[in-house]
Design a protein around this motif. Sequence first.
Motif, short mmCIF file in Angstrom:
data_model
loop_
_atom_site.label_atom_id
_atom_site.label_comp_id
_atom_site.label_asym_id
_atom_site.label_seq_id
_atom_site.Cartn_x
_atom_site.Cartn_y
_atom_site.Cartn_z
N GLN A 269 0.82 -1.22 0.00
CA GLN A 269 0.00 0.00 0.00
C GLN A 269 0.86 1.26 0.00
OE1 GLN A 269 -3.77 -0.04 2.49
NE2 GLN A 269 -2.67 -1.73 3.39
N ILE A 270 1.89 1.27 0.82
CA ILE A 270 2.78 2.44 0.86
C ILE A 270 3.44 2.65 -0.49
CG2 ILE A 270 4.92 3.35 1.85
CD1 ILE A 270 4.16 1.96 4.47
N SER A 271 3.89 1.57 -1.11
CA SER A 271 4.59 1.67 -2.40
C SER A 271 3.66 2.18 -3.50
CB SER A 271 5.16 0.30 -2.79
OG SER A 271 6.07 -0.17 -1.82
N VAL A 272 2.46 1.61 -3.58
CA VAL A 272 1.52 2.02 -4.64
C VAL A 272 1.05 3.45 -4.39
CG1 VAL A 272 -0.72 1.54 -5.69
CG2 VAL A 272 0.80 -0.35 -5.11
N GLY A 273 0.82 3.81 -3.13
CA GLY A 273 0.44 5.19 -2.82
C GLY A 273 1.53 6.18 -3.20
N ALA A 274 2.79 5.82 -2.90
CA ALA A 274 3.91 6.69 -3.25
C ALA A 274 4.02 6.86 -4.76
CB ALA A 274 5.21 6.13 -2.67
N MET A 275 3.81 5.77 -5.50
CA MET A 275 3.90 5.83 -6.96
C MET A 275 2.85 6.76 -7.54
SD MET A 275 4.97 2.01 -8.26
CE MET A 275 4.27 1.00 -6.97
N LEU A 276 1.64 6.71 -7.00
CA LEU A 276 0.58 7.59 -7.49
C LEU A 276 0.90 9.05 -7.16
CD1 LEU A 276 -2.12 8.02 -8.85
CD2 LEU A 276 -3.25 7.48 -6.69
N GLY A 277 1.39 9.31 -5.95
CA GLY A 277 1.73 10.68 -5.56
C GLY A 277 2.87 11.26 -6.39
N CYS A 278 3.82 10.42 -6.77
CA CYS A 278 4.98 10.88 -7.54
C CYS A 278 4.61 11.26 -8.97
CB CYS A 278 6.06 9.80 -7.57
SG CYS A 278 6.93 9.59 -5.99
N GLN A 279 3.43 10.86 -9.43
CA GLN A 279 3.04 11.18 -10.80
C GLN A 279 2.90 12.67 -11.04
OE1 GLN A 279 0.51 7.46 -12.54
NE2 GLN A 279 -0.60 8.90 -11.28
N PHE A 280 2.73 13.44 -9.98
CA PHE A 280 2.52 14.87 -10.14
C PHE A 280 3.81 15.66 -10.04
CE2 PHE A 280 -1.49 13.07 -8.83
CZ PHE A 280 -2.39 13.68 -9.69
N ARG A 281 4.95 14.98 -10.06
CA ARG A 281 6.23 15.68 -10.01
C ARG A 281 6.39 16.56 -11.25
NH1 ARG A 281 11.59 16.02 -10.91
NH2 ARG A 281 12.91 16.32 -9.08
N GLY A 282 6.83 17.77 -11.05
CA GLY A 282 7.00 18.70 -12.16
C GLY A 282 5.74 19.49 -12.50
#
Length: 377
Positions: A269-282
Amino acid sequence: MADGGGANVEAQRVAQARGELRVPMSISMLFPAPYGGYALALFLGACGSVAFVLLKLPLPWFLGALTACLVASVLGLPILRPAPLSISMRATLGVAVGSAYTPALLERLPGMLGSLALLIPFMGLIIVIGMMFYERVARFDRPTAFYSAVPGGLTDMTTMAEDSGANVRAIILVQASRILVIVFALPLWLQWHDGLSVAQTFASRVRLAEVWPFDIMVMIAMGWSGWWIASRLGMAGAPVVGPMLASGLLHALGLSTVKVPLEVLIVAQISVGAMLGCQFRGLTLKEFTGTMTWGIANALVLMVVTGGVAWAVSRITGFDPVSVLLAFAPGGQTELNLLAYVLGLDVAYVALHHLMRLAIVILGAQIVFRTKTDWRK
């Protein structure tokens, strides 16, 4: 995400190759690039998850990591989407969701056909609403409006959109916004309006120390074989769908009773949540106030429409209204299946509807892509 994908993955790779992405010296000394960015994202995600647990907020391990990495992305911190973990972590959640299937499911399938059939006109309705919104209100061109309105299969949507001459960056942002709004709004609504315990860490209480080594090998085999077969067949969301189907089939036939242990599910859950949050980088201010705001507005409209349709479907079919709401909600299938699992709802019902949703939108988008040749570059 089953409906998601890395919004900035390719851009990150290019930036990494140019040496434009840096991590703090303390991290880069411990991890060679790009692993420092991965480690920072997971560390911040874990911190956010712990904060959500302490605050008793909904779906804490997933939404806490998502929130922390979303904030870090917007602030421009040097985090990177931990893409090497994408398949294994999504497969873990797929196996967990599939383990909720029981032999009784086969007997219940005929009773679900009416609800599944109602999903078809519902998908058509929200695509039409979304396309009209993006074309007439947001002033997107027609190809961009269409692929922005189709709720699911982000990887497939962006591939077809690029070949159709659509604005891929806009599509990624509005699709990611849709998933973000829905996966945040639904847990909050269910916890604070319906009084459901969405703040629990997970429905499963199986501990890693209680799992036999053979059971671990069985779960790994279900995850790997399910992903491999689904990817070879070209199925949308293969890292989640394949393992879920493999696990669900074995559990539904009574051939397996293994459960993914709690500790592994927390990491996933932590990994998938982090991946979704990182999509907004930039993400730039202009993109947020423009493109992303349109995505958020459309998602809110979809939520209202979905709520009304879910109430009607529940009255017609007799299924639990919360299960129907999660089954019809046009969010990410990984996140909504996870929420159903946490709440101990009818996971099989929810998961089957999201599989049907993916099949409808991918097939429909393919038909449009092949017939609307005037959209091509």
